[in-house]
Design a protein around this motif. Structure first.
Motif, PDB file in Angstrom:
ATOM      1  N   GLU A 150      50.050  52.831  38.561  1.00 34.23           N
ATOM      2  CA  GLU A 150      51.319  52.153  38.841  1.00 34.23           C
ATOM      3  C   GLU A 150      51.267  51.445  40.191  1.00 34.23           C
ATOM      4  OE1 GLU A 150      56.102  53.180  39.201  1.00 34.23           O
ATOM      5  OE2 GLU A 150      54.701  54.662  38.407  1.00 34.23           O
ATOM      6  N   LYS A 151      50.677  52.114  41.163  1.00 33.95           N
ATOM      7  CA  LYS A 151      50.438  51.491  42.462  1.00 33.95           C
ATOM      8  C   LYS A 151      48.980  51.036  42.477  1.00 33.95           C
ATOM      9  CE  LYS A 151      50.968  52.225  47.428  1.00 33.95           C
ATOM     10  NZ  LYS A 151      51.381  53.183  48.491  1.00 33.95           N
ATOM     11  N   PRO A 152      48.730  49.740  42.602  1.00 33.95           N
ATOM     12  CA  PRO A 152      47.363  49.225  42.448  1.00 33.95           C
ATOM     13  C   PRO A 152      46.356  49.821  43.426  1.00 33.95           C
ATOM     14  CG  PRO A 152      48.793  47.589  43.471  1.00 33.95           C
ATOM     15  CD  PRO A 152      49.685  48.685  42.988  1.00 33.95           C
ATOM     16  N   VAL A 153      45.175  50.117  42.901  1.00 41.35           N
ATOM     17  CA  VAL A 153      44.078  50.620  43.729  1.00 41.35           C
ATOM     18  C   VAL A 153      43.366  49.445  44.400  1.00 41.35           C
ATOM     19  CG1 VAL A 153      41.892  51.874  43.720  1.00 41.35           C
ATOM     20  CG2 VAL A 153      43.770  52.634  42.235  1.00 41.35           C
ATOM     21  N   VAL A 154      43.179  48.368  43.646  1.00 43.48           N
ATOM     22  CA  VAL A 154      42.526  47.165  44.163  1.00 43.48           C
ATOM     23  C   VAL A 154      43.605  46.158  44.563  1.00 43.48           C
ATOM     24  CG1 VAL A 154      40.996  45.231  43.629  1.00 43.48           C
ATOM     25  CG2 VAL A 154      40.512  47.511  42.692  1.00 43.48           C
ATOM     26  N   THR A 155      43.602  45.761  45.826  1.00 45.12           N
ATOM     27  CA  THR A 155      44.613  44.812  46.314  1.00 45.12           C
ATOM     28  C   THR A 155      43.989  43.527  46.871  1.00 45.12           C
ATOM     29  OG1 THR A 155      44.612  45.911  48.480  1.00 45.12           O
ATOM     30  CG2 THR A 155      46.252  46.646  46.867  1.00 45.12           C
ATOM     31  N   LYS A 156      42.663  43.430  46.791  1.00 43.95           N
ATOM     32  CA  LYS A 156      41.983  42.231  47.272  1.00 43.95           C
ATOM     33  C   LYS A 156      40.689  42.051  46.488  1.00 43.95           C
ATOM     34  CE  LYS A 156      39.717  42.232  51.197  1.00 43.95           C
ATOM     35  NZ  LYS A 156      39.375  42.220  52.638  1.00 43.95           N
ATOM     36  N   TYR A 157      40.439  40.820  46.023  1.00 40.18           N
ATOM     37  CA  TYR A 157      39.197  40.554  45.306  1.00 40.18           C
ATOM     38  C   TYR A 157      38.835  39.079  45.402  1.00 40.18           C
ATOM     39  CZ  TYR A 157      42.534  39.259  41.602  1.00 40.18           C
ATOM     40  OH  TYR A 157      43.576  38.708  40.896  1.00 40.18           O
ATOM     41  N   GLN A 158      37.542  38.815  45.231  1.00 41.33           N
ATOM     42  CA  GLN A 158      37.046  37.439  45.236  1.00 41.33           C
ATOM     43  C   GLN A 158      36.612  37.042  43.823  1.00 41.33           C
ATOM     44  OE1 GLN A 158      33.968  36.632  48.079  1.00 41.33           O
ATOM     45  NE2 GLN A 158      35.197  37.258  49.845  1.00 41.33           N
ATOM     46  N   ILE A 159      36.809  35.760  43.519  1.00 47.16           N
ATOM     47  CA  ILE A 159      36.332  35.184  42.262  1.00 47.16           C
ATOM     48  C   ILE A 159      35.359  34.064  42.616  1.00 47.16           C
ATOM     49  CG2 ILE A 159      36.969  34.172  40.048  1.00 47.16           C
ATOM     50  CD1 ILE A 159      39.877  35.051  40.650  1.00 47.16           C
ATOM     51  N   HIS A 160      34.137  34.156  42.144  1.00 46.80           N
ATOM     52  CA  HIS A 160      33.118  33.135  42.404  1.00 46.80           C
ATOM     53  C   HIS A 160      33.044  32.189  41.201  1.00 46.80           C
ATOM     54  CE1 HIS A 160      30.751  35.296  45.817  1.00 46.80           C
ATOM     55  NE2 HIS A 160      32.026  35.621  45.842  1.00 46.80           N
ATOM     56  N   TYR A 161      33.381  30.939  41.442  1.00 51.48           N
ATOM     57  CA  TYR A 161      33.443  29.932  40.375  1.00 51.48           C
ATOM     58  C   TYR A 161      32.233  29.005  40.398  1.00 51.48           C
ATOM     59  CZ  TYR A 161      38.286  30.705  38.881  1.00 51.48           C
ATOM     60  OH  TYR A 161      39.439  31.229  38.357  1.00 51.48           O
ATOM     61  N   THR A 162      31.759  28.630  39.207  1.00 52.73           N
ATOM     62  CA  THR A 162      30.796  27.551  39.051  1.00 52.73           C
ATOM     63  C   THR A 162      31.318  26.619  37.965  1.00 52.73           C
ATOM     64  OG1 THR A 162      28.939  29.000  39.604  1.00 52.73           O
ATOM     65  CG2 THR A 162      28.419  26.910  38.540  1.00 52.73           C
ATOM     66  N   ILE A 163      31.357  25.320  38.261  1.00 54.12           N
ATOM     67  CA  ILE A 163      31.777  24.320  37.281  1.00 54.12           C
ATOM     68  C   ILE A 163      30.608  23.391  37.014  1.00 54.12           C
ATOM     69  CG2 ILE A 163      33.243  22.297  36.919  1.00 54.12           C
ATOM     70  CD1 ILE A 163      35.498  23.703  38.234  1.00 54.12           C
ATOM     71  N   ARG A 164      30.276  23.213  35.734  1.00 56.43           N
ATOM     72  CA  ARG A 164      29.170  22.330  35.357  1.00 56.43           C
ATOM     73  C   ARG A 164      29.700  21.129  34.574  1.00 56.43           C
ATOM     74  NH1 ARG A 164      23.633  22.547  34.465  1.00 56.43           N
ATOM     75  NH2 ARG A 164      23.561  24.745  35.066  1.00 56.43           N
TER      76      ARG A 164
END
Length: 214
Positions: free
Chosen positions: A177-191
């Motif tokens: 209910e209370k989030p464990v993960v509050t920060k994350y990165q997303i690595h994008y590649t566009i082709r």
């Protein structure tokens, strides 16, 4: 003698016809039973760590293989990197490389397809761009508080906007209910792929105002 010779000729011809028929059937059967094999890549270690599961864009647990995009295969050097996304005009692929016990992206096939379609108008040159997005969530509700590029920004402005739009539409699920993960990165590649007759010089001229100055 003529009759015997004639019968022998007919009989020999009949036997030859049967043999040819058998050879033909055998050959046809061989071709029919052949099925092309789907190329299978070699499994690679999970970039996020051997104790972490890898989740794809459809919510399935999968393995990273040598047939995956190169950007999916490299080992992760940043513990805040949770997701990797590879987008073309034909496909939307995502891999969550860590933290799936606590947070996951909700499956959204329709939204994935729409993001891919946005690249169609840019398929005038063979080009790869990438960017890293940092997402910060509210520690109590799990709602998104901040979305911004972090350390790596795409060179073409319009592609940067597509990435930002993609992150904004994501909906996350939390195990608590209370989030464990509050920060994350997303690595994008566009082709992008050149699927037109436009010359490279013309494309450069069209995009010169969209390329960010370093």
């Amino acid at each position: 003698m003529f009759r015997v010779s004639a019968y022998r000729t007919i009989f020999t011809g009949f036997i030859l016809l049967i043999c040819l028929s058998l050879v033909s059937c055998s050959s046809t059967g061989t071709v029919t039973n052949q099925t092309p094999e789907t190329p299978k890549g070699e499994n690679l270690p999970n970039p996020g760590g051997e104790n972490e599961a890898v989740i794809d864009e459809e919510g399935n647990e999968v393995k990273i293989t040598t047939t995956d995009p190169t950007s999916f295969q490299a080992q992760s050097k940043d513990t805040s990197e949770y997701f990797r996304v590879h987008i073309t005009s034909d496909s939307y692929k995502m891999r969550q490389i860590r933290g799936s016990k606590y947070i996951r992206r909700k499956v959204d096939k329709g939204g994935d397809a729409l993001i891919s379609e946005e690249l169609l108008k840019y398929n005038r040159v063979n080009f790869i761009d990438d960017g890293i997005i940092l997402v910060i969530l509210n520690g109590n509700t799990g709602a998104v508080e901040t979305i911004r590029f972090n350390t790596r920004v795409p060179r073409i402005n319009n592609l940067a906007k597509i990435i930002q739009n993609d992150v904004t539409r994501w909906s996350m699920e939390h195990s608590e209910e209370k989030p464990v993960v509050t920060k994350y990165q997303i690595h994008y590649t566009i082709r992008l792929e050149n699927k037109s007759n436009t010359t490279r010089d013309t494309v450069k001229e069209d995009l010169k105002n969209e390329v960010k100055k370093k």
